[in-house]
Design a protein around this motif. Structure first.
Motif, PDB file in Angstrom:
ATOM      1  N   ILE A 112       0.823  -1.202   0.000  1.00 46.07           N
ATOM      2  CA  ILE A 112       0.000   0.000   0.000  1.00 46.07           C
ATOM      3  C   ILE A 112       0.865   1.263   0.000  1.00 46.07           C
ATOM      4  O   ILE A 112       0.507   2.264  -0.635  1.00 46.07           O
ATOM      5  N   ARG A 113       2.016   1.219   0.634  1.00 41.01           N
ATOM      6  CA  ARG A 113       2.941   2.353   0.550  1.00 41.01           C
ATOM      7  C   ARG A 113       3.299   2.629  -0.908  1.00 41.01           C
ATOM      8  O   ARG A 113       3.253   3.767  -1.387  1.00 41.01           O
ATOM      9  N   GLY A 114       3.687   1.557  -1.605  1.00 45.92           N
ATOM     10  CA  GLY A 114       4.063   1.701  -3.009  1.00 45.92           C
ATOM     11  C   GLY A 114       2.902   2.153  -3.865  1.00 45.92           C
ATOM     12  O   GLY A 114       3.075   2.953  -4.797  1.00 45.92           O
ATOM     13  N   LEU A 115       1.702   1.648  -3.566  1.00 45.47           N
ATOM     14  CA  LEU A 115       0.518   2.033  -4.328  1.00 45.47           C
ATOM     15  C   LEU A 115       0.249   3.525  -4.196  1.00 45.47           C
ATOM     16  O   LEU A 115      -0.005   4.217  -5.188  1.00 45.47           O
ATOM     17  N   PHE A 116       0.293   4.042  -2.967  1.00 44.11           N
ATOM     18  CA  PHE A 116       0.016   5.467  -2.755  1.00 44.11           C
ATOM     19  C   PHE A 116       1.033   6.335  -3.494  1.00 44.11           C
ATOM     20  O   PHE A 116       0.679   7.344  -4.102  1.00 44.11           O
ATOM     21  N   ARG A 117       2.297   5.943  -3.440  1.00 42.34           N
ATOM     22  CA  ARG A 117       3.319   6.718  -4.138  1.00 42.34           C
ATOM     23  C   ARG A 117       3.095   6.678  -5.649  1.00 42.34           C
ATOM     24  O   ARG A 117       3.263   7.688  -6.348  1.00 42.34           O
ATOM     25  N   GLN A 118       2.713   5.503  -6.151  1.00 37.35           N
ATOM     26  CA  GLN A 118       2.454   5.371  -7.580  1.00 37.35           C
ATOM     27  C   GLN A 118       1.284   6.245  -8.008  1.00 37.35           C
ATOM     28  O   GLN A 118       1.348   6.945  -9.027  1.00 37.35           O
ATOM     29  N   LEU A 119       0.201   6.220  -7.230  1.00 40.11           N
ATOM     30  CA  LEU A 119      -0.979   7.019  -7.554  1.00 40.11           C
ATOM     31  C   LEU A 119      -0.645   8.504  -7.559  1.00 40.11           C
ATOM     32  O   LEU A 119      -1.081   9.253  -8.436  1.00 40.11           O
ATOM     33  N   ALA A 120       0.137   8.948  -6.577  1.00 41.89           N
ATOM     34  CA  ALA A 120       0.530  10.360  -6.532  1.00 41.89           C
ATOM     35  C   ALA A 120       1.427  10.706  -7.719  1.00 41.89           C
ATOM     36  O   ALA A 120       1.281  11.774  -8.325  1.00 41.89           O
ATOM     37  N   ALA A 121       2.344   9.805  -8.069  1.00 42.54           N
ATOM     38  CA  ALA A 121       3.252  10.050  -9.191  1.00 42.54           C
ATOM     39  C   ALA A 121       2.489  10.171 -10.507  1.00 42.54           C
ATOM     40  O   ALA A 121       2.946  10.849 -11.439  1.00 42.54           O
TER      41      ALA A 121
END
Length: 258
Positions: free
Chosen positions: A184-193
């Motif tokens: 989920i950490r990676g998902l949030f960063r991906q969505l923001a990117a």
């Protein structure tokens, strides 16, 4: 940065950036004021953390943003309009507020398919988000048999269903194992990117420190900070998010000075 400043950056290509705007927002329940004169914004390209002690008004604010409650005063908008005014809302904003708020007798695929139909989202999208959330093998199991972590993943899949530019999550780390937390950490960063607006409320300071790059902090229903993670953690010599948060909210009910 002043507390009413905007936390926003230019969106990435391919996604039209949408902003969550809260202006002089208030919500009263009888003699109790849950939110008072609250003003802030959260924009694309960031994971914005939403922090506050218990009873600070975080959940009420999220419900006001998503049109689940009606403000006593002020406004809460997404892309300049109340969420209720957006037809096929899941295409505009996805949210996870309560992972338990699903029909336990339905299967995961049936739950998501019903949401897709009501929002005119292609059925193929259901399989995509189930795969993204790591639930492909559990797609035809009844939700009543899911663990809390699996329900959290299903709620995140539902939030992603409409491929929305704005995503709102309340305590998304609850029940997740270490693998799920890393995902989920990676998902949030991906969505923001990708240029999306990602707004995350959580009590887990360690996870927020790893995940958020902008912060909105409220206490007793009022805004007390709106700034970058770097600026916020500079408030203390330790550079700790937890220490800065506890110092700022020390006078709240249950605070360290109580």
């Amino acid at each position: 940065m002043p507390a009413t400043a905007r936390c926003q950056a230019a969106p990435a290509t391919g996604i039209v950036g949408r902003v969550i705007e809260v202006r002089q927002l208030a919500k009263r329940y009888g003699q109790t004021t849950a939110v008072r004169d609250l003003t802030f914004s959260a924009g694309p390209g960031h994971v914005t953390g939403f922090l506050g002690p218990n009873g600070a008004g975080k959940s009420t604010t999220l419900r006001l943003i998503l049109g689940l409650n009606t403000p006593t005063a002020g406004t809460a908008t997404i892309d300049g309009r109340p969420f209720r005014d957006h037809a096929r809302g899941l295409r505009h904003a996805g949210a996870l507020l309560d992972a338990a708020d699903v029909h336990g007798g339905r299967t995961a695929v049936a739950h998501l398919a019903a949401l897709a139909r009501s929002n005119r989202i292609p059925r193929s999208r259901v399989d995509e988000v189930l795969n993204a959330a790591g639930l492909a093998d559990a797609a035809r199991r009844r939700i009543g048999g899911f663990s809390l972590g699996m329900r959290q993943r299903l709620g995140i899949a539902a939030a992603l269903l409409g491929d929305p530019p704005v995503l709102v999550f309340d305590e998304p780390f609850n029940g997740l194992d270490p693998q799920g937390v890393r995902w989920i950490r990676g998902l949030f960063r991906q969505l923001a990117a990708e240029g999306r607006t990602v707004f995350v409320s959580s009590h887990l300071m360690s996870e927020m420190e790893h995940t958020a790059d902008q912060l909105i902090v409220i206490s007793r229903g009022k805004l007390v900070a709106a700034e970058s993670m770097t600026e916020f953690t500079r408030r203390t010599a330790t550079g700790s998010l937890e220490d800065a948060f506890l110092d700022l909210t020390a006078d709240a009910p249950g605070g360290k000075n109580q």
